[in-house]
Design a protein around this motif. Structure first.
Motif, short mmCIF file in Angstrom:
data_model
loop_
_atom_site.label_atom_id
_atom_site.label_comp_id
_atom_site.label_asym_id
_atom_site.label_seq_id
_atom_site.Cartn_x
_atom_site.Cartn_y
_atom_site.Cartn_z
N ILE A 61 0.94 -1.23 0.07
CA ILE A 61 0.07 0.16 -0.06
C ILE A 61 0.94 1.26 -0.03
CG2 ILE A 61 -1.86 1.10 1.42
CD1 ILE A 61 -2.65 -1.31 2.58
N HIS A 62 0.83 2.15 -1.03
CA HIS A 62 1.68 3.09 -1.02
C HIS A 62 1.39 4.31 -0.12
CE1 HIS A 62 3.90 0.73 -4.01
NE2 HIS A 62 2.90 0.95 -5.02
N ASN A 63 -0.01 4.24 0.16
CA ASN A 63 -0.44 5.34 1.08
C ASN A 63 -0.93 4.68 2.34
OD1 ASN A 63 -0.45 7.64 -0.82
ND2 ASN A 63 -2.09 7.13 -1.99
N ALA A 64 -0.03 4.01 2.90
CA ALA A 64 -0.20 3.38 4.24
C ALA A 64 -0.56 4.56 5.42
CB ALA A 64 0.92 2.36 4.63
N ILE A 65 0.70 5.43 5.14
CA ILE A 65 0.51 6.69 5.97
C ILE A 65 0.82 7.80 5.06
CG2 ILE A 65 1.01 8.11 7.89
CD1 ILE A 65 1.86 5.67 9.36
N MET A 66 -0.08 8.88 4.88
CA MET A 66 0.40 10.00 3.71
C MET A 66 -0.54 11.14 4.53
SD MET A 66 1.52 11.04 1.11
CE MET A 66 1.40 12.60 0.09
N VAL A 67 0.25 12.29 4.68
CA VAL A 67 -0.16 13.59 5.16
C VAL A 67 0.29 14.54 4.17
CG1 VAL A 67 0.02 15.27 7.05
CG2 VAL A 67 0.04 12.74 7.64
N PHE A 68 -0.65 15.25 3.64
CA PHE A 68 -0.36 16.36 2.83
C PHE A 68 -1.32 17.63 2.88
CE2 PHE A 68 -3.10 14.07 -0.20
CZ PHE A 68 -3.38 15.11 -0.83
N THR A 69 -0.78 18.69 2.47
CA THR A 69 -1.87 19.98 2.59
C THR A 69 -1.99 20.40 1.26
OG1 THR A 69 0.07 21.21 3.18
CG2 THR A 69 -1.39 20.35 4.98
N GLN A 70 -3.01 20.92 0.91
CA GLN A 70 -3.34 21.42 -0.40
C GLN A 70 -4.91 22.33 -0.35
OE1 GLN A 70 -5.03 18.67 -3.31
NE2 GLN A 70 -4.77 20.24 -5.00
N GLY A 71 -4.47 23.57 -0.51
CA GLY A 71 -5.42 24.83 -0.34
C GLY A 71 -5.61 24.84 1.20
N ASP A 72 -7.02 24.68 1.61
CA ASP A 72 -7.27 24.92 2.86
C ASP A 72 -7.72 23.49 3.65
OD1 ASP A 72 -7.00 27.79 2.81
OD2 ASP A 72 -8.90 28.02 2.08
N GLU A 73 -6.98 22.42 2.79
CA GLU A 73 -7.37 21.12 3.60
C GLU A 73 -6.06 20.50 4.08
OE1 GLU A 73 -11.25 18.92 2.00
OE2 GLU A 73 -9.68 19.01 0.41
N LEU A 74 -6.26 19.68 5.04
CA LEU A 74 -5.27 18.92 5.42
C LEU A 74 -5.54 17.47 5.06
CD1 LEU A 74 -2.62 18.39 8.31
CD2 LEU A 74 -3.97 16.50 7.80
N ILE A 75 -5.08 16.73 4.05
CA ILE A 75 -5.48 15.23 3.73
C ILE A 75 -4.59 14.15 4.32
CG2 ILE A 75 -6.13 13.60 2.09
CD1 ILE A 75 -5.99 17.52 1.26
N LEU A 76 -5.36 13.06 5.19
CA LEU A 76 -4.73 12.22 5.92
C LEU A 76 -4.93 10.87 4.98
CD1 LEU A 76 -3.14 10.50 8.31
CD2 LEU A 76 -5.43 10.82 9.50
N TRP A 77 -4.02 10.10 4.73
CA TRP A 77 -4.45 8.56 4.48
C TRP A 77 -3.92 7.69 5.19
CZ3 TRP A 77 -6.28 7.20 -0.94
CH2 TRP A 77 -6.18 8.34 -1.73
N ILE A 78 -4.76 6.48 5.45
CA ILE A 78 -4.18 5.69 6.24
C ILE A 78 -4.79 4.33 5.57
CG2 ILE A 78 -4.60 4.31 8.42
CD1 ILE A 78 -3.31 6.84 9.05
#
Length: 209
Positions: A61-78
């Motif tokens: 799983i390539h997005n096992a943990i992913m944290v990024f910001t874009q615009g006015d959001e924080l996106i968390l992938w688990i």
């Protein structure tokens, strides 16, 4: 129960502006299986473009943990499932962000900004498998690579660390109030001896300590 605090491994990294795939940190420390974890860092965004702060791929799983910001959001992938969190904070300012994840039990995820609970999210539970690759500053679309130039961090990262437990609120507040102290026994950190520095990333020691 909160444990006595210790000195933080001090480190600050500046990631250059502009789209590129060369500038990132690769953490040397092996990543174990994570039934729960807390990740904290100081972040400073230079823009509101896509900024990948943490990218962990377990090889499957390539997005096992992913944290990024874009615009006015924080996106968390688990484990390849995403959570969109409002993040209406201006650029060019330091923020202390902690993500505490009870990933294998309740599936609850807590996002703290500047020592305060910003968001509580329910998410499907599951263990994050260890043995993968942990990257700071690029988004892995393949293990250890597959970077895209338009998904490169343009900002500053300081004192990133991960613990294999849920930190107490008091520990998170104390880290925000004093950059020099951290809870002990982190399993991974961005201390300069723990990372391989690639491309145009520049580093400095945190001077306050």
């Amino acid at each position: 129960m909160a444990k006595p605090l210790t000195n933080c491994p001090q480190s600050t990294y500046h990631f250059p502006s502009g789209d590129q795939t060369r500038s990132y940190l690769r953490v040397k420390t092996p990543v174990p299986d994570l039934k729960q974890f807390t990740s904290c860092l100081w972040m400073k965004r230079y823009s509101k473009n896509i900024d990948p702060w943490i990218s962990y791929s377990d090889g499957r799983i390539h997005n096992a943990i992913m944290v990024f910001t874009q615009g006015d959001e924080l996106i968390l992938w688990i484990n390849d499932k995403s959570i969109h969190i409002p993040f209406p904070f201006p650029t060019s300012t330091d923020y202390h962000v902690c993500i505490a994840s009870a990933s294998s039990t309740t599936g609850k995820h807590y996002v703290f900004v500047n020592g305060e609970l910003h968001q509580l999210i329910n998410h499907a539970p599951g263990i994050v498998k260890g043995g993968g690759v942990f990257i700071i500053g690029q988004d892995q679309d393949d293990i250890g690579g597959g970077f895209q130039a338009t998904q490169s961090l343009q900002g500053r990262v300081s004192n990133l660390a991960i613990w294999d437990r849920l930190l107490d609120l008091s520990e998170i507040v104390q880290m925000y109030q004093n950059r020099c102290i951290c809870p002990p026994a982190s399993i991974l950190s961005s201390e300069i001896n723990n990372v391989n520095i690639n491309g145009g990333v520049s580093t400095q020691m945190t001077r306050e300590c």
